[in-house]
Design a protein around this motif. Structure first.
Motif, PDB file in Angstrom:
ATOM      1  N   SER A 145      34.837  24.414 -60.480  1.00 40.68           N
ATOM      2  CA  SER A 145      36.214  23.610 -60.688  1.00 40.68           C
ATOM      3  C   SER A 145      37.356  24.551 -61.370  1.00 40.68           C
ATOM      4  CB  SER A 145      35.803  22.580 -61.546  1.00 40.68           C
ATOM      5  OG  SER A 145      35.372  22.833 -62.825  1.00 40.68           O
ATOM      6  N   GLY A 169      42.566  21.883 -57.446  1.00 37.00           N
ATOM      7  CA  GLY A 169      42.934  20.326 -58.076  1.00 37.00           C
ATOM      8  C   GLY A 169      42.757  19.571 -56.634  1.00 37.00           C
ATOM      9  N   ARG A 170      42.654  20.171 -55.355  1.00 40.37           N
ATOM     10  CA  ARG A 170      42.556  19.432 -54.364  1.00 40.37           C
ATOM     11  C   ARG A 170      41.199  19.406 -53.654  1.00 40.37           C
ATOM     12  NH1 ARG A 170      46.806  18.741 -56.246  1.00 40.37           N
ATOM     13  NH2 ARG A 170      45.593  16.795 -56.903  1.00 40.37           N
ATOM     14  N   ARG A 171      41.098  18.436 -52.976  1.00 38.45           N
ATOM     15  CA  ARG A 171      39.780  18.406 -51.872  1.00 38.45           C
ATOM     16  C   ARG A 171      40.592  18.085 -50.373  1.00 38.45           C
ATOM     17  NH1 ARG A 171      35.655  17.255 -55.269  1.00 38.45           N
ATOM     18  NH2 ARG A 171      36.381  16.097 -57.256  1.00 38.45           N
ATOM     19  N   SER A 225      37.946   9.236 -53.166  1.00 35.26           N
ATOM     20  CA  SER A 225      38.588  10.772 -53.187  1.00 35.26           C
ATOM     21  C   SER A 225      39.645  11.119 -52.298  1.00 35.26           C
ATOM     22  CB  SER A 225      37.307  11.746 -52.859  1.00 35.26           C
ATOM     23  OG  SER A 225      36.259  11.698 -53.824  1.00 35.26           O
ATOM     24  N   ASP A 227      42.676  12.480 -54.152  1.00 32.88           N
ATOM     25  CA  ASP A 227      42.404  13.883 -54.681  1.00 32.88           C
ATOM     26  C   ASP A 227      42.835  14.952 -53.693  1.00 32.88           C
ATOM     27  OD1 ASP A 227      41.360  12.592 -56.870  1.00 32.88           O
ATOM     28  OD2 ASP A 227      39.382  12.970 -56.225  1.00 32.88           O
ATOM     29  N   CYS A 228      43.152  14.683 -52.315  1.00 30.31           N
ATOM     30  CA  CYS A 228      43.499  15.388 -51.465  1.00 30.31           C
ATOM     31  C   CYS A 228      44.821  15.820 -51.135  1.00 30.31           C
ATOM     32  CB  CYS A 228      42.885  14.941 -50.121  1.00 30.31           C
ATOM     33  SG  CYS A 228      41.165  14.591 -49.944  1.00 30.31           S
TER      34      CYS A 228
END
Length: 457
Positions: free
Chosen positions: A400, A405-407, A420, A423-424
């Motif tokens: 991490s 900080g992105r997916r 999630s 978070d993208c």
């Protein structure tokens, strides 16, 4: 004891209306064929909808959405079932696998794929004309879901994301209306659909550009797991220098016998480097030579190939199976990140994940497209995992510190990833997506799957 699914009662009148308006099939939980209709590729979860509409036309989709809106039901959609998140319970589920027509205009270099089409159909049709789509590693994945989530594939560093090449979207929105969405018609919706996935409606067909690629120098290099430190380090350094015409990834594999590495015991760690180069064979051999010399090869399938064989590069599973899929986008992959990955998933770790994969980004994947969309572009690599059912996430947390900080939306599957989607996206992109969501789906009808807004089904 397994929890029994809870079904919403559907009024007989609504069922009768659907049966009369829909040309496809309508299934209730007690009907023959209901369970088979729900089968998807990823068996990590299973939907339990109150009613299923097996659509064969765009009007079937529209009728289903209109009835669901009247009943206050959330609406989900399933084509191939690769990216299932939380199971859809008590909802109306539209299955689109019957809508699978593909057409190619070789002069305009445009393909049109219906909602349930799979990539192998587009690949084969385009290849006849010396063209290629921006498909993914698996030829069995659905065209629409993959593209709406971004679409990261073997030609990515040269041509960008699949979403970058979309020219027109045929969509049914939450009001049950058909809309043709282009840069000039519903422009904000066009921006949001390409990257925001299924949060804004049900796509009945996509139109997208093809690229002039007929052949690749591509395939896989397999090494023993004990050589993972040397191979990963060589690949890490190598990705700093390769041209945009070369897209690659490296995977740590612990595969069951069904998908074993050639000449390697099933389940034992192996390293698989995946190569897709659009240049010639002689140049490709020179580019790949440092990797071939990085360890002792178990197998080497990298060679000149027709683009129609592109699925042979990654060798993704072709039979349904259950798996969690999780990921991080990495801003870099330096020596310390390599050490952290080896500690978490290398030969001396306790990792049991069947696959841990790093994909090299950059090139066109890092540049804004000609027509902007919602796909994030701030990473240098993606790190994704396929894990066995019930397995905790043991690989990603130690990395991490190198995350943006992105997916990446398309590399998420399983109930633990259902929340999630936010978070993208960066803060500004997420805010813009939510504004479009409010405009076109104010009641959050499309809240299943990887939803931007939460909502119980």
């Amino acid at each position: 004891m397994a929890r029994q699914p809870q079904y919403s009662a559907i009024p007989d009148g609504a069922v009768d209306r659907l049966v009369s308006e829909v040309k496809g099939e309508v299934f209730l939980p007690d009907d023959p064929g209901y369970e088979a209709e729900l089968d998807g590729f990823n068996r990590i979860g299973r939907h339990h909808p109150a009613i299923v509409v097996g659509a064969i036309t765009a009007e079937d989709v529209a009728a289903a959405v209109r009835v669901a809106a009247e009943l206050g039901l959330p609406v989900g959609v399933q084509a191939t079932g690769h990216g299932i998140a939380a199971p859809a319970e008590g909802a109306l589920l539209v299955t689109t696998h019957r809508m699978n027509t593909v057409a190619v205009d070789p002069v305009a270099r445009i393909a049109r794929a219906e909602a349930g089409a799979q990539w192998h159909q587009v690949i084969a049709t385009a290849a006849y004309h010396g063209l290629a789509p921006l498909n993914g590693s698996s030829h069995l994945v659905g065209v629409v879901g993959y593209t709406l989530g971004g679409g990261l594939g073997p030609l990515g560093r040269l041509y960008g994301y699949a979403a970058d090449h979309v020219t027109r979207v045929h969509l049914v929105t939450a009001d049950g209306q058909h809309r043709t969405v282009t840069p000039d018609s519903h422009g904000e919706l066009f921006w949001a659909l390409r990257g925001g996935k299924g949060n804004f409606g049900i796509v009945t067909a996509l139109e997208f550009g093809l690229v002039p690629v007929a052949r690749l120098y591509g395939g896989g290099l397999y090494f023993p797991g004990a050589q993972a430190p040397a191979v990963l380090d060589a690949w890490r350094e190598w990705t700093r220098t390769v041209p945009e015409t070369l897209t690659s990834s490296v995977a740590l594999l612990r595969l069951p016998g069904l998908h074993q590495v050639p000449g390697h015991p099933a389940g034992e760690l192996a390293v698989h480097v995946r190569i897709a180069f659009t240049g010639g064979q002689e140049e490709g051999e020179a580019l790949v030579r440092p990797l071939r010399e990085a360890g002792t090869l178990l197998a080497d399938t990298v060679a000149d190939m027709p683009y129609s064989d592109v699925a042979q590069i990654h060798q993704d599973p072709t039979e349904p199976l259950p798996y969690h899929e999780r990921n991080l986008v990495l801003r870099e992959f330096d020596e310390d990140a390599l050490a952290a990955l080896l500690a978490a998933a290398g030969p001396d770790s306790a990792c049991t994940d069947p696959m841990v994969e790093l994909r090299h980004l950059g090139g066109a994947l890092s540049r804004p497209p000609a027509v902007p969309n919602a796909v994030g572009r701030d990473g240098a690599y993606t790190l994704s995992t396929l894990s066995l059912p019930g397995s905790p996430d043991v690989v990603l947390p130690p990395l991490s510190g190198w995350s943006t900080g992105r997916r990446y939306l398309n590399f998420l599957a399983g109930a633990d990833t259902a929340g999630s989607a936010p978070d993208c996206f960066d803060e500004a992109t997420l805010a813009r997506l939510l504004r479009v969501k409010k405009d076109y789906d104010p009641h959050n009808t499309f809240r299943l799957g990887h939803a931007l807004l939460p909502g119980a089904s």
